[in-house]
Design an enzyme around this catalytic site. Structure first.
Site, PDB file in Angstrom:
ATOM      1  N   ARG A   1      44.550  38.321  39.986  1.00  0.00           N
ATOM      2  CA  ARG A   1      43.746  37.344  40.749  1.00  0.00           C
ATOM      3  C   ARG A   1      44.434  36.973  42.070  1.00  0.00           C
ATOM      4  O   ARG A   1      45.641  36.797  42.133  1.00  0.00           O
ATOM      5  CB  ARG A   1      43.548  36.084  39.898  1.00  0.00           C
ATOM      6  CG  ARG A   1      42.885  34.957  40.666  1.00  0.00           C
ATOM      7  CD  ARG A   1      42.270  33.952  39.773  1.00  0.00           C
ATOM      8  NE  ARG A   1      43.235  33.156  39.015  1.00  0.00           N
ATOM      9  CZ  ARG A   1      42.869  32.187  38.162  1.00  0.00           C
ATOM     10  NH1 ARG A   1      41.596  31.946  37.943  1.00  0.00           N
ATOM     11  NH2 ARG A   1      43.791  31.506  37.508  1.00  0.00           N
TER      12      ARG A   1
ATOM     13  N   ARG B   1      39.974  20.157  27.004  1.00  0.00           N
ATOM     14  CA  ARG B   1      40.856  21.268  26.627  1.00  0.00           C
ATOM     15  C   ARG B   1      41.561  21.001  25.303  1.00  0.00           C
ATOM     16  O   ARG B   1      42.364  21.807  24.866  1.00  0.00           O
ATOM     17  CB  ARG B   1      41.887  21.489  27.708  1.00  0.00           C
ATOM     18  CG  ARG B   1      41.559  22.726  28.543  1.00  0.00           C
ATOM     19  CD  ARG B   1      42.407  22.685  29.769  1.00  0.00           C
ATOM     20  NE  ARG B   1      42.882  23.952  30.186  1.00  0.00           N
ATOM     21  CZ  ARG B   1      42.672  24.418  31.432  1.00  0.00           C
ATOM     22  NH1 ARG B   1      41.947  23.756  32.285  1.00  0.00           N
ATOM     23  NH2 ARG B   1      43.183  25.557  31.781  1.00  0.00           N
TER      24      ARG B   1
ATOM     25  N   LYS C   1      35.634  31.158  33.851  1.00  0.00           N
ATOM     26  CA  LYS C   1      34.954  29.856  33.948  1.00  0.00           C
ATOM     27  C   LYS C   1      34.602  29.508  35.402  1.00  0.00           C
ATOM     28  O   LYS C   1      33.511  29.044  35.681  1.00  0.00           O
ATOM     29  CB  LYS C   1      35.823  28.724  33.361  1.00  0.00           C
ATOM     30  CG  LYS C   1      36.090  28.856  31.877  1.00  0.00           C
ATOM     31  CD  LYS C   1      36.724  27.600  31.310  1.00  0.00           C
ATOM     32  CE  LYS C   1      38.075  27.247  31.911  1.00  0.00           C
ATOM     33  NZ  LYS C   1      39.158  28.228  31.653  1.00  0.00           N
TER      34      LYS C   1
ATOM     35  N   ARG D   1      48.058  32.555  42.696  1.00  0.00           N
ATOM     36  CA  ARG D   1      48.241  31.169  42.270  1.00  0.00           C
ATOM     37  C   ARG D   1      49.626  31.007  41.664  1.00  0.00           C
ATOM     38  O   ARG D   1      50.108  31.913  40.979  1.00  0.00           O
ATOM     39  CB  ARG D   1      47.162  30.800  41.243  1.00  0.00           C
ATOM     40  CG  ARG D   1      46.231  29.717  41.725  1.00  0.00           C
ATOM     41  CD  ARG D   1      45.102  29.529  40.774  1.00  0.00           C
ATOM     42  NE  ARG D   1      45.519  28.983  39.473  1.00  0.00           N
ATOM     43  CZ  ARG D   1      44.677  28.556  38.560  1.00  0.00           C
ATOM     44  NH1 ARG D   1      43.386  28.607  38.779  1.00  0.00           N
ATOM     45  NH2 ARG D   1      45.110  28.090  37.405  1.00  0.00           N
TER      46      ARG D   1
ATOM     47  N   ARG E   1      49.859  29.780  29.022  1.00  0.00           N
ATOM     48  CA  ARG E   1      48.530  29.144  29.116  1.00  0.00           C
ATOM     49  C   ARG E   1      47.582  29.707  28.055  1.00  0.00           C
ATOM     50  O   ARG E   1      46.758  28.988  27.506  1.00  0.00           O
ATOM     51  CB  ARG E   1      47.951  29.327  30.523  1.00  0.00           C
ATOM     52  CG  ARG E   1      48.616  28.398  31.534  1.00  0.00           C
ATOM     53  CD  ARG E   1      48.542  28.935  32.942  1.00  0.00           C
ATOM     54  NE  ARG E   1      47.217  28.943  33.480  1.00  0.00           N
ATOM     55  CZ  ARG E   1      46.774  29.833  34.387  1.00  0.00           C
ATOM     56  NH1 ARG E   1      47.568  30.775  34.831  1.00  0.00           N
ATOM     57  NH2 ARG E   1      45.551  29.763  34.828  1.00  0.00           N
TER      58      ARG E   1
HETATM   59  P1  AMP Z   1      42.992  25.788  35.422  1.00  0.00           P
HETATM   60  O1  AMP Z   1      42.756  25.970  36.883  1.00  0.00           O
HETATM   61  O2  AMP Z   1      41.757  25.322  34.698  1.00  0.00           O
HETATM   62  O3  AMP Z   1      43.620  26.994  34.767  1.00  0.00           O
HETATM   63  O4  AMP Z   1      44.053  24.571  35.262  1.00  0.00           O
HETATM   64  C1  AMP Z   1      45.327  24.658  35.862  1.00  0.00           C
HETATM   65  C2  AMP Z   1      46.259  23.633  35.240  1.00  0.00           C
HETATM   66  O5  AMP Z   1      45.738  22.309  35.455  1.00  0.00           O
HETATM   67  C3  AMP Z   1      46.449  23.722  33.727  1.00  0.00           C
HETATM   68  O6  AMP Z   1      47.394  24.714  33.361  1.00  0.00           O
HETATM   69  C4  AMP Z   1      46.912  22.298  33.406  1.00  0.00           C
HETATM   70  O7  AMP Z   1      48.253  22.105  33.780  1.00  0.00           O
HETATM   71  C5  AMP Z   1      46.034  21.458  34.335  1.00  0.00           C
HETATM   72  N1  AMP Z   1      44.753  21.117  33.666  1.00  0.00           N
HETATM   73  C6  AMP Z   1      43.514  21.598  33.958  1.00  0.00           C
HETATM   74  N2  AMP Z   1      42.591  21.090  33.124  1.00  0.00           N
HETATM   75  C7  AMP Z   1      43.253  20.245  32.275  1.00  0.00           C
HETATM   76  C8  AMP Z   1      42.879  19.428  31.173  1.00  0.00           C
HETATM   77  N3  AMP Z   1      41.614  19.349  30.731  1.00  0.00           N
HETATM   78  N4  AMP Z   1      43.834  18.710  30.555  1.00  0.00           N
HETATM   79  C9  AMP Z   1      45.109  18.744  30.963  1.00  0.00           C
HETATM   80  N5  AMP Z   1      45.542  19.522  31.970  1.00  0.00           N
HETATM   81  C10 AMP Z   1      44.636  20.262  32.629  1.00  0.00           C
END
Ligand code: AMP
Length: 215
Positions: A123, A84, A13, A156, A167
């Site tokens: 990554r 999400r 993404k 990360r 996740r």
């Molecule tokens: P990402 O970088 O998109 O993988 O997001 C990292 C973390 O941020 C996720 O594992 C969640 O803890 C939080 N997060 C990101 N987007 C959302 C969302 N739409 N709703 C709730 N938590 C989120």
């Protein structure tokens, strides 16, 4: 143009959001990046979300809704990481309605769990500018050094095996309902995201082009 990117963590993404944003000259709204920045700065919001993020769990819907509302205006955008779950999809509709705007397309990046694990565990991210690399597929010119700004490349915090698996499970649990929601609205485009980034981007452009008018 207003677009949403959906896909499991590691589906690409972030990479596609950047290509789309550069190509169409629209801004990116990357919720994960916004939240990570808050954690890094040690803000009140950062303090509230940190524990969830470390465990790979979703931050509560009411907290992220406020963040999203702040970032959506009447300009075009490509959004990554939101919604999400189905409740967030409803909240997004309310926010858009309040602002009198609509979504044009929702792009689903479809990947297998094997692809995701391979991508996330390899990554590396620049500590300074946030640029993404992969130890095998997209290595930097000098090991652990960012090509763009010379910053240090790190893993990360949530790209460990256990958290990555969690996740993936969290995404799968919510995915079908949310995809179904946008399918019924007639705005869902699905792309095979196991391929490399250029091929995936080409497929996105083709499908946007052939899936009817968007304003
Ligand atoms: P990402 O970088 O998109 O993988 O997001 C990292 C973390 O941020 C996720 O594992 C969640 O803890 C939080 N997060 C990101 N987007 C959302 C969302 N739409 N709703 C709730 N938590 C989120």
């Amino acid at each position: 143009m207003r677009l949403v990117l959906l896909g499991a963590p590691g589906s690409g993404k972030g990479t596609q959001a950047k290509s789309i944003s550069d190509h169409f000259k629209i801004k990116k709204i990357v919720l994960g990046d916004i939240l990570r920045e808050e954690v890094k700065k040690g803000t009140e919001l950062g303090g509230k979300v940190r524990g969830y993020m470390q465990k790979g769990l979703l931050v509560p819907d009411d907290i992220v809704a406020l963040v999203i509302k702040e970032h959506i205006d009447n300009q075009g955008f490509v959004m990554d990481g939101y919604p999400r779950n189905i409740n967030q999809a409803h909240i997004l509709d309310e926010i858009l309605q309040e602002k009198n705007i609509t979504l044009d397309r929702v792009i689903y990046l479809d990947v297998t769990q094997d692809t995701v694990m391979e991508r996330l565990l390899g990554r590396r991210v620049c500590k300074r500018c946030g640029a993404n690399y992969h130890i095998k597929n997209m290595p930097p010119k000098v090991e652990n050094v960012c090509d763009i700004c010379g910053g240090e490349l790190v893993q990360r915090e949530d790209d460990t095996y256990e958290v990555t698996k969690k996740r993936w499970e969290v995404f799968q649990k919510e995915a079908e309902a949310i995809l179904d929601y946008y399918r019924k609205k007639g705005i869902l485009i699905s792309v095979d995201a196991n391929k490399n980034a250029e091929e995936v981007f080409a497929e996105i452009l083709t499908k946007l082009d052939t899936s009817g008018e968007y304003s």
